[in-house]
Design a protein around this motif. Structure first.
Motif, PDB file in Angstrom:
ATOM      1  N   LYS A   1     -10.856   5.754  -6.056  1.00 25.76           N
ATOM      2  CA  LYS A   1     -10.415   5.907  -4.657  1.00 25.76           C
ATOM      3  C   LYS A   1     -11.496   5.530  -3.648  1.00 25.76           C
ATOM      4  O   LYS A   1     -11.708   6.208  -2.650  1.00 25.76           O
ATOM      5  CB  LYS A   1      -9.891   7.311  -4.406  1.00 25.76           C
ATOM      6  CG  LYS A   1      -8.629   7.635  -5.182  1.00 25.76           C
ATOM      7  CD  LYS A   1      -8.117   9.005  -4.851  1.00 25.76           C
ATOM      8  CE  LYS A   1      -6.795   9.347  -5.466  1.00 25.76           C
ATOM      9  NZ  LYS A   1      -6.492   8.951  -6.790  1.00 25.76           N
TER      10      LYS A   1
ATOM     11  N   GLN B   1      -8.317   6.985   2.353  1.00 23.70           N
ATOM     12  CA  GLN B   1      -7.098   6.717   3.129  1.00 23.70           C
ATOM     13  C   GLN B   1      -6.738   5.230   3.083  1.00 23.70           C
ATOM     14  O   GLN B   1      -5.566   4.868   3.023  1.00 23.70           O
ATOM     15  CB  GLN B   1      -7.273   7.176   4.588  1.00 23.70           C
ATOM     16  CG  GLN B   1      -7.434   8.661   4.749  1.00 23.70           C
ATOM     17  CD  GLN B   1      -8.861   9.151   4.544  1.00 23.70           C
ATOM     18  OE1 GLN B   1      -9.807   8.382   4.355  1.00 23.70           O
ATOM     19  NE2 GLN B   1      -9.025  10.467   4.543  1.00 23.70           N
TER      20      GLN B   1
ATOM     21  N   GLU C   1      -5.263   4.551  -0.346  1.00 28.14           N
ATOM     22  CA  GLU C   1      -3.878   5.051  -0.401  1.00 28.14           C
ATOM     23  C   GLU C   1      -2.935   4.146   0.390  1.00 28.14           C
ATOM     24  O   GLU C   1      -1.831   3.857  -0.060  1.00 28.14           O
ATOM     25  CB  GLU C   1      -3.793   6.496   0.093  1.00 28.14           C
ATOM     26  CG  GLU C   1      -4.348   7.499  -0.887  1.00 28.14           C
ATOM     27  CD  GLU C   1      -3.730   7.419  -2.279  1.00 28.14           C
ATOM     28  OE1 GLU C   1      -2.482   7.351  -2.406  1.00 28.14           O
ATOM     29  OE2 GLU C   1      -4.492   7.407  -3.264  1.00 28.14           O
TER      30      GLU C   1
ATOM     31  N   ARG D   1      -1.798   1.158  -1.401  1.00 29.34           N
ATOM     32  CA  ARG D   1      -0.884   1.384  -2.517  1.00 29.34           C
ATOM     33  C   ARG D   1       0.537   1.718  -2.070  1.00 29.34           C
ATOM     34  O   ARG D   1       1.385   2.072  -2.888  1.00 29.34           O
ATOM     35  CB  ARG D   1      -1.447   2.479  -3.401  1.00 29.34           C
ATOM     36  CG  ARG D   1      -2.763   2.022  -4.038  1.00 29.34           C
ATOM     37  CD  ARG D   1      -3.431   3.073  -4.838  1.00 29.34           C
ATOM     38  NE  ARG D   1      -2.589   3.474  -5.958  1.00 29.34           N
ATOM     39  CZ  ARG D   1      -2.923   4.428  -6.790  1.00 29.34           C
ATOM     40  NH1 ARG D   1      -4.048   5.085  -6.649  1.00 29.34           N
ATOM     41  NH2 ARG D   1      -2.124   4.745  -7.792  1.00 29.34           N
TER      42      ARG D   1
END
Length: 165
Positions: free
Chosen positions: A73, A85, A88, A91
């Protein structure tokens, strides 16, 4: 470029590649006609794809380092290189192409790309089907080079089947 006021290869080197311990062999090349003048300095502004004369030329080991950072991450050895963030956001399936996320994230939405892989697995894909497969469920990063696109799912299936249960 407008944010950092520096050429994109310098931004990439300083903010990502050096932090993940990438080798000095990678190179970023822009299109021949993509130059702009920023603060009096001539810079290439668009990378394009390597098969069109521009892009990121990178070793398999450096690809693996990048994949490992995205697996974690955006974290590399305790240093947050890219915000979680951002990872994410990358994705989230796009409305037009559900197997494509933000910034070159290819997704396994509905397991369409790689049926044997977890739906949350994703991959970075470049020219020649140079792929960095990232699988959080199996704590796995796989780098492939010059594999046929229609064989990537078969390869990942074989790798996943070989993992201890």
């Amino acid at each position: 470029m407008n944010v950092w006021r520096k050429p994109l290869p310098v931004v990439l080197r300083e903010n990502v590649m050096d932090k993940i311990g990438a080798s000095p062999t990678w190179r970023w090349t822009g299109y021949e006609n993509s130059f702009v003048i920023l603060d009096g300095q001539i810079m290439q502004s668009v990378s394009g794809g390597s098969h069109w004369g521009g892009g990121l030329f990178i070793s398999a080991m450096d690809q693996a380092r990048f994949g490992y950072m995205t697996l974690r991450k955006g974290n590399w050895n305790g240093v947050q290189v890219i915000s979680p963030q951002w990872i994410e956001k990358s994705r989230v399936p796009s409305p037009v192409q559900p197997n494509y996320g933000f910034m070159n994230y290819f997704l396994n939405t509905d397991k369409k790309e790689i049926p044997a892989a977890p739906e949350k697995a994703f991959f970075h894909l470049g020219a020649g089907t140079n792929m960095v497969y990232v699988d959080e469920e199996n704590d796995l990063v796989v780098v492939t080079r010059w594999i046929k696109n229609d064989k990537k799912a078969d390869l990942i299936k074989l790798i996943l089947e070989s993992l201890p249960k």
